[in-house]
Motif scaffolding. Structure first.
Motif, PDB file in Angstrom:
ATOM      1  N   MET A 150       0.870  -0.633   0.435  1.00  6.41           N
ATOM      2  CA  MET A 150       0.052   0.067  -0.151  1.00  6.41           C
ATOM      3  C   MET A 150       0.894   1.093  -0.059  1.00  6.41           C
ATOM      4  N   ILE A 151       0.524   1.788  -0.910  1.00  8.64           N
ATOM      5  CA  ILE A 151       1.862   3.406  -1.139  1.00  8.64           C
ATOM      6  C   ILE A 151       1.245   4.359   0.009  1.00  8.64           C
ATOM      7  N   GLN A 152       1.703   4.111   0.462  1.00  6.59           N
ATOM      8  CA  GLN A 152       1.639   5.935   1.603  1.00  6.59           C
ATOM      9  C   GLN A 152       1.568   7.123   1.053  1.00  6.59           C
ATOM     10  N   ASN A 153       1.501   8.207   2.006  1.00 11.20           N
ATOM     11  CA  ASN A 153       1.979   9.679   1.540  1.00 11.20           C
ATOM     12  C   ASN A 153       3.489  10.201   2.098  1.00 11.20           C
ATOM     13  N   THR A 154       4.346  10.699   1.244  1.00  8.73           N
ATOM     14  CA  THR A 154       5.762  10.674   1.801  1.00  8.73           C
ATOM     15  C   THR A 154       6.170  11.516   0.741  1.00  8.73           C
ATOM     16  N   SER A 155       7.410  12.506   1.467  1.00 11.49           N
ATOM     17  CA  SER A 155       7.963  12.887   0.941  1.00 11.49           C
ATOM     18  C   SER A 155       8.766  12.870  -0.120  1.00 11.49           C
ATOM     19  N   LEU A 156       9.203  12.918  -1.466  1.00 10.00           N
ATOM     20  CA  LEU A 156      10.547  13.037  -2.077  1.00 10.00           C
ATOM     21  C   LEU A 156      11.704  13.728  -1.922  1.00 10.00           C
ATOM     22  N   LEU A 157      12.447  11.932  -1.735  1.00 10.01           N
ATOM     23  CA  LEU A 157      14.442  12.209  -2.117  1.00 10.01           C
ATOM     24  C   LEU A 157      14.517  12.600  -2.967  1.00 10.01           C
ATOM     25  N   ASP A 182      -6.923  13.215   2.997  1.00 13.08           N
ATOM     26  CA  ASP A 182      -6.070  13.931   2.284  1.00 13.08           C
ATOM     27  C   ASP A 182      -5.868  12.027   1.046  1.00 13.08           C
ATOM     28  N   ASN A 183      -6.442  13.289  -0.058  1.00 17.43           N
ATOM     29  CA  ASN A 183      -6.368  12.708  -1.321  1.00 17.43           C
ATOM     30  C   ASN A 183      -6.035  13.253  -2.806  1.00 17.43           C
ATOM     31  N   THR A 184      -4.194  14.002  -2.520  1.00 18.48           N
ATOM     32  CA  THR A 184      -3.705  14.981  -3.181  1.00 18.48           C
ATOM     33  C   THR A 184      -2.192  14.141  -2.846  1.00 18.48           C
ATOM     34  N   LEU A 185      -1.914  13.536  -4.494  1.00 16.18           N
ATOM     35  CA  LEU A 185      -0.849  13.286  -4.169  1.00 16.18           C
ATOM     36  C   LEU A 185       0.337  14.710  -4.867  1.00 16.18           C
ATOM     37  N   GLY A 186       1.292  15.202  -5.391  1.00 13.74           N
ATOM     38  CA  GLY A 186       1.811  15.736  -6.065  1.00 13.74           C
ATOM     39  C   GLY A 186       3.358  15.779  -6.046  1.00 13.74           C
ATOM     40  N   ILE A 187       3.745  14.151  -6.400  1.00 14.41           N
ATOM     41  CA  ILE A 187       4.847  13.672  -6.602  1.00 14.41           C
ATOM     42  C   ILE A 187       4.478  12.849  -7.628  1.00 14.41           C
ATOM     43  N   GLU A 202      -7.433   4.434  -6.148  1.00 13.20           N
ATOM     44  CA  GLU A 202      -8.686   5.070  -5.905  1.00 13.20           C
ATOM     45  C   GLU A 202      -8.517   5.763  -5.474  1.00 13.20           C
ATOM     46  N   ASN A 203      -9.834   7.367  -5.999  1.00 11.49           N
ATOM     47  CA  ASN A 203      -9.995   8.759  -4.597  1.00 11.49           C
ATOM     48  C   ASN A 203      -8.707   9.227  -4.666  1.00 11.49           C
ATOM     49  N   MET A 204      -8.112   8.886  -6.001  1.00 10.92           N
ATOM     50  CA  MET A 204      -7.060  10.316  -5.961  1.00 10.92           C
ATOM     51  C   MET A 204      -7.038  11.533  -6.593  1.00 10.92           C
ATOM     52  N   ILE A 205      -6.123  12.060  -6.415  1.00 12.28           N
ATOM     53  CA  ILE A 205      -6.332  13.541  -7.055  1.00 12.28           C
ATOM     54  C   ILE A 205      -4.703  13.841  -7.656  1.00 12.28           C
ATOM     55  N   PHE A 206      -3.871  13.654  -8.354  1.00 13.62           N
ATOM     56  CA  PHE A 206      -2.717  13.450  -8.951  1.00 13.62           C
ATOM     57  C   PHE A 206      -2.571  14.819  -9.654  1.00 13.62           C
ATOM     58  N   GLU A 207      -1.527  15.283  -8.877  1.00 12.02           N
ATOM     59  CA  GLU A 207      -1.154  16.853  -9.220  1.00 12.02           C
ATOM     60  C   GLU A 207       0.638  16.763 -10.408  1.00 12.02           C
ATOM     61  N   ASN A 208       0.795  15.789 -10.443  1.00 10.18           N
ATOM     62  CA  ASN A 208       2.290  15.116 -10.904  1.00 10.18           C
ATOM     63  C   ASN A 208       1.616  14.270 -12.167  1.00 10.18           C
ATOM     64  N   LYS A 228     -12.160   6.625  -9.972  1.00  8.00           N
ATOM     65  CA  LYS A 228     -12.813   8.292  -9.123  1.00  8.00           C
ATOM     66  C   LYS A 228     -11.903   9.186  -8.765  1.00  8.00           C
ATOM     67  N   CYS A 229     -10.364   9.221  -9.486  1.00  2.00           N
ATOM     68  CA  CYS A 229      -9.579   9.901  -9.496  1.00  2.00           C
ATOM     69  C   CYS A 229      -9.459  11.170 -10.855  1.00  2.00           C
ATOM     70  N   VAL A 230      -8.501  12.046 -10.798  1.00  2.00           N
ATOM     71  CA  VAL A 230      -8.027  13.155 -11.214  1.00  2.00           C
ATOM     72  C   VAL A 230      -6.615  13.277 -11.716  1.00  2.00           C
ATOM     73  N   LEU A 231      -5.922  13.286 -12.943  1.00  2.00           N
ATOM     74  CA  LEU A 231      -5.046  12.597 -13.250  1.00  2.00           C
ATOM     75  C   LEU A 231      -5.037  14.858 -13.805  1.00  2.00           C
ATOM     76  N   GLN A 232      -4.041  15.058 -13.537  1.00  2.00           N
ATOM     77  CA  GLN A 232      -3.992  16.671 -13.958  1.00  2.00           C
ATOM     78  C   GLN A 232      -2.827  16.975 -14.677  1.00  2.00           C
ATOM     79  N   ASP A 233      -2.219  16.032 -14.791  1.00  2.00           N
ATOM     80  CA  ASP A 233      -0.343  15.458 -15.615  1.00  2.00           C
ATOM     81  C   ASP A 233      -1.130  14.502 -16.567  1.00  2.00           C
TER      82      ASP A 233
END
Length: 514
Positions: A150-157, A182-187, A202-208, A228-233
């Protein structure tokens, strides 16, 4: 003394009967490891020592009391000096096998990892199912995930591609969904990874971007699910080899590109909006269905193969209640089980140049749409080919539904006489055969062959012949062309010759029309 670990650069003792230390040896499911002579406790302790050794080696300093460092990693409590020691360090874990964990255990190594600033997992393996270390900068490189992940929200190295997972192998299912509201991922997530089973969003907003793959790399995904996702890039996943893809209730705000791919089973898109360009050029699909989708930009299905290796009609290419707001191209594509555009909404004329319909499943409305598309661009030769297919399909419909018998006769005659105006050879051949037959009838009439066949019926033949010939004589425009004594037969043959002549003219016009 036990033998040393066989991993290069590791001087730890082997664990039990393994030829590797407790950090590098194989791990299993949680219940197995929990009862395996304290492997989890030993792993916890050795991992702490590994981190301390890495920091001290990098800093090239001496620490008199390493126990203070261990205590900080266990509890997070330490002096400011020790905190500063860990503050700017990125730990590289090489070839370490991370076991399953439970937050209730005192030896849960997750608490250790959360004390670090950044982690580079390099050629590591995981039987763990997730690592919730969102405040730690993370990068997984060439890692192997043995179980469900399961991919968890994290910061990018930061890394070359600026993704979380690079060249990793996932042996079981992988999923990502909203975390505590929190369903937004920016990386970006993946570069050149392999997924042997299902990958789910599922149910995610991908900004990248989700995938940043090398141009020549082949990507394997068992099954891809986007719900149920939104892919902005841009969503770019070329050279994909997958069993199935399901995209449902999703919005692609930018480009969707899946070229040179092979989807062995089904590609399904339901209630999905593709706002950017849609491009699946040179791809193969076992089955394909779009249901209530909207393509707002150019949609390219060029050089595609649909229904490859399938024999079920449900696997044909279907666009049901699908709207194309811009240009659509199916050029040079092959539809092994047919194409269904009957319920599609097409704002612009699609490009069907050189398509191949390799079955009889395509409905008449789709054939009419294809025919009209060629007519509108002046390609009347290809339009005529699909006119023939349309008429044959119409003939089949009338036969199944028991339609008007007059129309059925006319369609039958057109097909047999000239293949619905496509062949001028057939009507000419028919006219030659009928001319020979008519000449034979004239010869038989002139030599009274009919009356010699059965003389007792001669009176009946004579009365019948005179009656029908008198009827034919009263058709004034035809009177001058009638053969005396054969007026009725002359009328029949005259009508046939006139019809075949018209069929020949129509066929010539269709082959020479500009």
């Amino acid at each position: 003394m036990n033998d040393k670990c066989n991993i290069e650069g590791c001087n730890r003792d082997c664990f039990q009967d393994s030829n590797q230390c407790v950090l590098h040896c194989d791990k299993h499911d949680y219940s197995t490891d929990y009862y395996n002579i304290s492997i989890l406790r030993n792993f916890y302790d050795e991992l702490i020592d590994y981190i301390i050794e890495s920091i001290l080696e990098f800093r090239r300093i001496q620490v008199d009391n390493k126990e203070l460092l261990r205590e900080y990693l266990r509890s997070g409590e330490a002096s400011e000096e020790i905190r500063d020691l860990f503050k700017d360090e990125v730990i590289v874990f090489n070839l370490i096998f991370f076991p399953c964990r439970d937050a209730r255990d005192k030896f849960d190594y997750l608490r250790v990892l959360t004390q670090l600033k950044g982690i580079h997992f390099n050629y590591c393996s995981f039987s763990a199912t997730s690592l919730n270390i969102q405040d730690v900068q993370v990068f997984y490189q060439d890692c192997n995930f043995k179980q469900y992940w399961m991919i968890q929200n994290t910061s990018l190295l930061e890394n070359v591609n600026n993704v979380i997972y690079q060249s990793c192998i996932f042996n079981n299912e992988v999923s990502i969904s909203a975390w505590d509201g929190d369903n937004t991922l920016g990386i970006a997530l993946f570069t050149d990874c392999i997924f042997h089973q299902k990958l789910s969003f599922e149910n995610m907003i991908f900004e990248n971007k989700i995938f940043i793959n090398s141009n020549d790399s082949e990507i394997e995904i068992g099954a891809l699910r986007i719900t149920k996702c939104v892919l902005q890039d841009d969503f770019i996943l070329n050279n994909l080899n997958a069993r199935s893809i399901l995209i449902k209730n999703t919005e692609f705000k930018s480009k969707f590109e899946m070229k040179d791919s092979h989807i062995a089973m089904m590609f399904e898109a339901k209630n999905t909006n593709f706002e950017g360009m849609f491009d699946v050029q040179d791809s193969k699909f076992g089955g394909f269905e779009c249901f209530k989708c909207v393509f707002s930009n150019v949609a390219s299905f060029e050089h595609c193969n649909f229904s490859v290796g399938r024999d079920c009609i449900d696997c044909m290419a279907i666009f049901k209640y699908t709207t194309f707001l811009s240009f659509t191209s199916f050029r040079n594509s092959r539809f092994h089980l047919g194409l269904d555009l009957e319920n599609a909404n097409l704002k612009e004329v699609p490009n069907f140049l050189n398509i191949q319909l390799l079955s009889d499943n395509t409905n008449r409305e789709t054939l009419r749409i294809i025919k009209n598309s060629f007519d509108k661009i002046g390609n009347h030769i290809d339009a005529n080919d699909f006119f023939v297919k349309e008429m044959k399909k119409y003939k089949q419909e009338l036969s199944r539904q028991g339609g008007n018998w007059q129309e059925r006769i006319i369609l039958w005659f057109n097909e047999k006489a000239s293949n619905f105006g496509q062949s001028y050879i057939k009507p000419i051949v028919w006219m030659l055969l009928m001319a020979i037959f008519y000449s034979g009838l004239i010869y038989a009439q002139e030599n009274d062959y009919l009356y010699r066949m059965y003389p007792p019926f001669n009176n009946v033949f004579s009365w019948l012949s005179q009656s029908i010939n008198n009827i034919a004589k009263n058709i004034i425009p035809f009177k001058s062309f009638a053969k005396e004594g054969m007026e009725f037969l002359s009328l029949i043959f005259y009508i046939m010759f006139a019809s075949l002549t018209w069929q020949t003219i129509v066929a010539f016009k269709r082959h020479t029309k500009r």
